[in-house]
Scaffold this active site. Structure first.
Site, mmCIF file in Angstrom:
data_model
loop_
_atom_site.group_PDB
_atom_site.id
_atom_site.type_symbol
_atom_site.label_atom_id
_atom_site.label_comp_id
_atom_site.label_asym_id
_atom_site.label_seq_id
_atom_site.Cartn_x
_atom_site.Cartn_y
_atom_site.Cartn_z
ATOM 1 N N GLY A 10 -17.794 -0.472 -4.582
ATOM 2 C CA GLY A 10 -16.491 -0.253 -3.952
ATOM 3 C C GLY A 10 -15.989 1.164 -4.210
ATOM 4 N N GLN A 11 -14.822 1.474 -3.633
ATOM 5 C CA GLN A 11 -14.273 2.840 -3.752
ATOM 6 C C GLN A 11 -13.971 3.201 -5.209
ATOM 7 O OE1 GLN A 11 -11.521 4.291 -0.551
ATOM 8 N NE2 GLN A 11 -10.975 2.125 -0.487
ATOM 9 N N TYR A 65 -11.930 -9.400 -3.122
ATOM 10 C CA TYR A 65 -11.907 -9.668 -1.683
ATOM 11 C C TYR A 65 -10.767 -8.810 -1.139
ATOM 12 C CZ TYR A 65 -11.705 -12.181 2.748
ATOM 13 O OH TYR A 65 -11.725 -12.494 4.081
ATOM 14 N N THR A 66 -11.095 -7.755 -0.379
ATOM 15 C CA THR A 66 -10.066 -6.777 0.008
ATOM 16 C C THR A 66 -9.780 -6.740 1.521
ATOM 17 O OG1 THR A 66 -11.774 -5.066 0.058
ATOM 18 C CG2 THR A 66 -10.481 -5.218 -1.963
ATOM 19 N N TYR A 103 -7.639 -4.594 -11.403
ATOM 20 C CA TYR A 103 -6.762 -3.926 -10.427
ATOM 21 C C TYR A 103 -6.006 -4.947 -9.577
ATOM 22 C CZ TYR A 103 -9.019 0.240 -11.932
ATOM 23 O OH TYR A 103 -9.459 1.248 -12.738
ATOM 24 N N THR A 105 -2.413 -5.083 -6.648
ATOM 25 C CA THR A 105 -2.041 -4.419 -5.397
ATOM 26 C C THR A 105 -0.536 -4.393 -5.150
ATOM 27 O OG1 THR A 105 -2.198 -4.674 -2.989
ATOM 28 C CG2 THR A 105 -2.535 -6.654 -4.277
ATOM 29 N N TYR A 129 -3.904 -12.376 1.168
ATOM 30 C CA TYR A 129 -4.548 -11.434 0.238
ATOM 31 C C TYR A 129 -3.617 -11.201 -0.958
ATOM 32 C CZ TYR A 129 -5.803 -6.804 -1.613
ATOM 33 O OH TYR A 129 -6.102 -5.749 -2.443
#
Ligand SMILES: NC(=O)c1ccc[n+]([C@@H]2O[C@H](COP(=O)([O-])OP(=O)(O)OC[C@H]3O[C@@H](n4cnc5c(N)ncnc54)[C@H](OP(=O)(O)O)[C@@H]3O)[C@@H](O)[C@H]2O)c1
Length: 286
Positions: A10-11, A65-66, A103, A105, A129
């Protein structure tokens, strides 16, 4: 120290791996980078067995899960990855007495008001989400492990799919781009998130009492998606539109402003502006 990174492709995961090759990375830390193939969060039992075999001394989870819109139809999978698996990892960390870094959000907040959200605010997500991520945050807090939850927003980088790369792509395909101007937040460069996280982790490990908690972590300066797009494409026609004119499957919070007061007070971290970060990202992309 054995560090296990989850979400290696991932990023933020890739940015942490890049950081591990710099002088910021402690010499005595060995990074084990696991991507989905060896650590599928939709199979928490298998994952925990593998973790038990490796015996890491810190788990740093960037896997999630983004897919915000798809989560409205796949909420069970989003919960499995973002909440159930996270809960199992946190319980393992509590049992093994090792710290868990994770992390969260801006989408855990409803987005009402126009002032920056504080970590003490009661979250109230408006999409699946956000609800699945909040369930993960709560599970970590209830697990009894030592933890750092970094709540970030609007992540961009030279890796994967993100708003900056989408703007560049669309500018080659279209004569004009329309972008919503009534959602405001802070873009966050994945490389900065990785570095600031590392600084906080190193400081946390040296404190007598591990400073477990939720910390907002993003670049500074608030901006709308429209103004962010203009920052990315200063010489290209970008049109401001309202969210109601750009319907999406999942609702997005209008106010994603995150206060950075806590992370600056506890860890002395004062993130730089997204504008400076964007310049660094652009150098990698061009
Ligand atoms: N991106 C944002 O704008 C944003 C904003 C706020 C918070 N965050 C949070 O920041 C963290 C990192 O975000 P990011 O931008 O780095 O996300 P990303 O680029 O979407 O990366 C997420 C990674 O999770 C992996 N993953 C998905 N399902 C998995 C599964 N079942 N098992 C194992 N790995 C799985 C993906 O693997 P594949 O590469 O194989 O698909 C991907 O590499 C996440 O916790 C996210 O919720 C992100």
């Amino acid at each position: 120290m054995k560090i296990l990174l989850l979400g290696a492709r991932g990023q933020i995961g890739r940015s942490i791996q890049a950081l591990s090759n710099t002088s910021y990375w402690p010499n005595d830390w060995q990074l084990y980078s696991w991507s989905r193939e060896i650590s599928d969060l939709s199979q928490p039992d298998v994952l925990i067995e593998r973790i038990q075999e490796l015996k890491p001394e810190l788990i740093w989870n960037t896997a999630a899960y983004t897919q915000v819109d798809r989560a409205e139809e796949e909420s069970a999978l989003a919960y499995l990855i973002n909440a159930q698996a996270v809960s199992e990892i946190a319980k393992h960390c509590a049992k093994a007495n090792i710290p868990f870094v994770h992390y969260s959000t801006d989408y855990v907040y409803s987005g009402s008001g126009e002032t920056p959200h504080l970590e003490t605010e009661e979250p109230s997500p408006i999409n699946e989400y956000g609800r699945s991520k909040l369930a993960g945050d709560l599970a970590i807090q209830q697990s009894g492990c030592e933890y750092l939850i970094f709540r970030t927003s609007w992540v961009f980088s030279e890796y994967g799919k993100n708003f900056v790369k989408t703007m560049y792509r669309l500018s080659k395909e279209r004569p004009e781009i329309s972008v919503v101007s009534d959602q405001v937040g802070s873009p966050s460069y994945a490389a900065d998130i990785a570095l600031y996280s590392l600084i906080a982790i190193k400081k946390a490990l040296f404190q007598d009492a591990f400073p477990s908690g939720i910390y907002h972590l993003c670049n500074s300066d608030f901006v709308s998606w429209y103004d962010f797009a203009r920052g990315i494409l200063p010489n290209f026609p970008v049109k401001a539109i309202a969210s109601r004119d750009f319907p999406t499957t999942a609702k997005r919070p209008a106010n994603s402003r995150l206060s950075l007061k806590k992370i600056s007070e506890v860890f002395d971290i004062v993130p730089r502006s997204w504008k400076a970060a964007l310049l660094d990202c652009e150098k990698k992309l061009l």
